[in-house]
Write a protein that holds these residues in place. Sequence first.
Motif, PDB file in Angstrom:
ATOM      1  N   UNK A   5     -29.828 -44.885  72.724  1.00 36.02           N
ATOM      2  CA  UNK A   5     -30.976 -44.685  72.026  1.00 36.02           C
ATOM      3  C   UNK A   5     -31.395 -45.676  71.098  1.00 36.02           C
ATOM      4  N   UNK A   6     -32.601 -45.467  70.538  1.00 40.51           N
ATOM      5  CA  UNK A   6     -33.013 -46.533  69.326  1.00 40.51           C
ATOM      6  C   UNK A   6     -32.789 -45.616  68.160  1.00 40.51           C
ATOM      7  N   UNK A   7     -32.150 -44.636  68.125  1.00 39.83           N
ATOM      8  CA  UNK A   7     -31.587 -43.745  66.894  1.00 39.83           C
ATOM      9  C   UNK A   7     -30.511 -44.171  66.411  1.00 39.83           C
ATOM     10  N   UNK A   8     -30.260 -44.074  64.906  1.00 40.76           N
ATOM     11  CA  UNK A   8     -29.138 -44.171  64.250  1.00 40.76           C
ATOM     12  C   UNK A   8     -28.969 -42.827  63.309  1.00 40.76           C
ATOM     13  N   UNK A   9     -27.676 -42.276  63.446  1.00 36.61           N
ATOM     14  CA  UNK A   9     -27.495 -41.084  62.516  1.00 36.61           C
ATOM     15  C   UNK A   9     -26.855 -41.707  60.939  1.00 36.61           C
TER      16      UNK A   9
ATOM     17  N   UNK B 272     -28.445 -51.390  68.482  1.00 36.30           N
ATOM     18  CA  UNK B 272     -28.234 -52.570  69.387  1.00 36.30           C
ATOM     19  C   UNK B 272     -29.526 -52.910  69.939  1.00 36.30           C
ATOM     20  N   UNK B 273     -30.309 -51.627  70.445  1.00 35.62           N
ATOM     21  CA  UNK B 273     -31.582 -51.777  71.336  1.00 35.62           C
ATOM     22  C   UNK B 273     -32.814 -52.237  70.413  1.00 35.62           C
ATOM     23  N   UNK B 274     -32.706 -52.291  69.028  1.00 33.54           N
ATOM     24  CA  UNK B 274     -33.996 -52.480  68.226  1.00 33.54           C
ATOM     25  C   UNK B 274     -33.920 -54.006  67.709  1.00 33.54           C
ATOM     26  N   UNK B 275     -35.156 -54.533  68.134  1.00 36.00           N
ATOM     27  CA  UNK B 275     -35.364 -55.829  68.053  1.00 36.00           C
ATOM     28  C   UNK B 275     -35.284 -56.511  66.511  1.00 36.00           C
ATOM     29  N   UNK B 276     -34.706 -57.634  66.238  1.00 34.04           N
ATOM     30  CA  UNK B 276     -34.694 -58.200  64.929  1.00 34.04           C
ATOM     31  C   UNK B 276     -33.420 -57.666  64.280  1.00 34.04           C
ATOM     32  N   UNK B 277     -32.521 -56.922  64.715  1.00 36.34           N
ATOM     33  CA  UNK B 277     -31.238 -56.502  63.987  1.00 36.34           C
ATOM     34  C   UNK B 277     -30.294 -57.676  63.365  1.00 36.34           C
ATOM     35  N   UNK B 278     -29.800 -57.431  62.455  1.00 40.61           N
ATOM     36  CA  UNK B 278     -28.711 -58.276  61.999  1.00 40.61           C
ATOM     37  C   UNK B 278     -27.629 -58.611  63.014  1.00 40.61           C
ATOM     38  N   UNK B 279     -27.219 -59.813  63.293  1.00 37.68           N
ATOM     39  CA  UNK B 279     -26.320 -60.364  64.347  1.00 37.68           C
ATOM     40  C   UNK B 279     -24.972 -60.749  63.762  1.00 37.68           C
TER      41      UNK B 279
ATOM     42  N   UNK C  86     -35.368 -43.330  64.161  1.00 35.70           N
ATOM     43  CA  UNK C  86     -35.207 -43.901  65.492  1.00 35.70           C
ATOM     44  C   UNK C  86     -36.481 -45.097  65.483  1.00 35.70           C
ATOM     45  N   UNK C  87     -36.175 -46.246  65.758  1.00 39.18           N
ATOM     46  CA  UNK C  87     -37.336 -47.254  65.858  1.00 39.18           C
ATOM     47  C   UNK C  87     -36.837 -48.372  66.908  1.00 39.18           C
ATOM     48  N   UNK C  88     -37.658 -49.087  67.480  1.00 37.19           N
ATOM     49  CA  UNK C  88     -37.467 -50.154  68.185  1.00 37.19           C
ATOM     50  C   UNK C  88     -37.474 -51.499  67.588  1.00 37.19           C
ATOM     51  N   UNK C  89     -37.674 -51.444  66.348  1.00 40.41           N
ATOM     52  CA  UNK C  89     -37.785 -52.682  65.233  1.00 40.41           C
ATOM     53  C   UNK C  89     -36.904 -52.418  64.117  1.00 40.41           C
ATOM     54  N   UNK C  90     -35.682 -53.278  63.884  1.00 38.59           N
ATOM     55  CA  UNK C  90     -35.071 -53.347  62.698  1.00 38.59           C
ATOM     56  C   UNK C  90     -35.992 -53.231  61.359  1.00 38.59           C
ATOM     57  N   UNK C  91     -36.837 -54.072  61.430  1.00 38.85           N
ATOM     58  CA  UNK C  91     -37.691 -54.214  60.027  1.00 38.85           C
ATOM     59  C   UNK C  91     -38.327 -52.823  59.908  1.00 38.85           C
ATOM     60  N   UNK C  92     -39.032 -52.105  60.981  1.00 38.40           N
ATOM     61  CA  UNK C  92     -39.613 -50.957  60.429  1.00 38.40           C
ATOM     62  C   UNK C  92     -38.638 -49.836  60.323  1.00 38.40           C
ATOM     63  N   UNK C  93     -37.441 -49.782  60.636  1.00 41.67           N
ATOM     64  CA  UNK C  93     -36.385 -48.850  60.027  1.00 41.67           C
ATOM     65  C   UNK C  93     -36.206 -49.024  58.618  1.00 41.67           C
ATOM     66  N   UNK C  94     -36.101 -50.183  58.270  1.00 39.39           N
ATOM     67  CA  UNK C  94     -35.669 -50.639  56.717  1.00 39.39           C
ATOM     68  C   UNK C  94     -37.211 -50.276  56.055  1.00 39.39           C
ATOM     69  N   UNK C  95     -38.216 -50.594  56.449  1.00 38.25           N
ATOM     70  CA  UNK C  95     -39.476 -50.383  55.833  1.00 38.25           C
ATOM     71  C   UNK C  95     -39.626 -49.031  55.581  1.00 38.25           C
ATOM     72  N   UNK C  96     -39.373 -48.111  56.662  1.00 41.56           N
ATOM     73  CA  UNK C  96     -39.791 -46.761  56.668  1.00 41.56           C
ATOM     74  C   UNK C  96     -38.620 -45.845  55.799  1.00 41.56           C
ATOM     75  N   UNK C  97     -37.397 -46.169  55.566  1.00 38.17           N
ATOM     76  CA  UNK C  97     -36.470 -45.594  55.067  1.00 38.17           C
ATOM     77  C   UNK C  97     -35.963 -45.808  53.703  1.00 38.17           C
TER      78      UNK C  97
END
Length: 519
Positions: free
Chosen positions: A258-262, A325-332, A416-427
């Motif tokens: 999934x594109x989700x993180x608990x 891992x499926x999210x684009x732009x995550x830290x590596x 859940x998001x396909x974009x790392x930036x959006x996850x941070x932006x939202x939460x």
Amino acid sequence: MRRLLLACAFFALPGIAEAQRTLTIAAQSAPTAMDPHFHRANSNNAILRHVFDGLVDFDTSGRIVPRLAESWRAIDDTTWEFRLREGVRFHDGTPLAPEDIAFSFERLPNVPNSPGSFASTVRTVTGVTVVDPRTIRITTREPTPLLDAELTAVLILSRRLHDNASTADFNSGRAMIGTGAYRFVAYEQGNRFEAARNPDFWGGPQPWEQVRMRFVPNPASRVAALLAGDVDLIDSVPTQDVTRLAADPRLAIFTADSNGTAYLFPDAVRDQAPYVTDRQGRPLERNPLRDRRVRQALSLSMNRQAIVDRVLEGQGTPAEQFAPPVALGRATDMRPIAMDAGRARQLLAEAGYPEGFRLTIHGPTGWFPGDVAVLQAIAQSFTRIGVETRVETLPTANFFSRATNRDFALFMTTYASNLAAVTLQQVVATRSPAAGLGPFNRQHYTNPAVDGPLIEALRTMDTPRRNALVAQSMHAAIEDGAVIPLFYLKVNWAGLRARVRYDASPSWYTNALFATPAD
């Protein structure tokens, strides 16, 4: 040529007959409302995509694909052009108009009592200009490189049909008129949703004549309904049943990472927080979760791999950051978070809590498979380092309302998001409705070390530089314990092998658009 056409027509006839089918689904989570702009939650998003469309969407491989827009492009750093499909109509025959896009964008921030607003998706949009009946240009106040990805979340309504529609109008069905593949038939809150195939759908008629979705929060009941043949497909397969059901020749399991993180969300802001006391149940002078060392201690107390292996039966991956891992732009470059109970106790002592304290952790029930068992495992981990912890769970609608009201000191949920930036932006970005930041920042967390690089990333067109800024923000958030990531979930559906195939969605979407007849 005539013989060939006749042959094609002959072989097409069974397809026409086979289209007269009903797909019956048992789904775990009911939507919190039927208003497409009310709550940015997976259960809402999935069901409403039967009836409504966006300009664009993500497919199950993570690509942005056309929907109501047949093409789009960035003209310059602050201007995007979208070309609408020709001849699209709402279910009552009303034509899709360019003005409907502007109307939908304008409505997003103005839906009353939204527990998770969509407003941030258009946070930089300053105008929508109609170029011609099929072309619009969207202008933004600053470079917005992820605008097309953010617009995947926005379902389009009609100015003519929905100008004065309330959330209650959607819940009653009066306003359930979209451009989607299925037409609304019925909805009973917490019980069922039904839709019928739209023969005039721009994408062509779908293979299912009827879609019937029952909301069955009890996992054993969903499995029993499938085994009895009462439903064709279930979602949120209980983790302990995945292997057993996969071995049943009558059934097929459909799985996606999934594109989700608990994650856990601690109240790191208020001096006094509810559900936190000393070991004798007396109020504390200061909320211990405000101390970074306490938040780090809680994170170090948990054996994430054991939770995944034993509680989730392997249906997940331990999380080292907020974006999967499926999210684009995550830290590596982020390392796994190892369990270290000794270091956790040391941090508690350094923070002034050598004897620990009492805490209640909250969470939704029936949100993902094993959620209550995960909460119990977390409580045991905390208790072992001296933080005596109890668990309280609530139905999802009640839980999210209370979480938004800041009723909890610490709670578990998912994003859940396909974009790392959006996850941070939202939460975890500092809440700013005017700027469209932090709509899911329910604990009102704020940290300039997170905000600074993130805000810069959101307006950086250069992809490598943007990813580096997102990584910087991600490091700051995790090191500070803004949120405490737990694991990335696998999502599973099970279906009757003779009836259905399912294209498993990383976005957790249970939707007939991903289902096809087995034959």
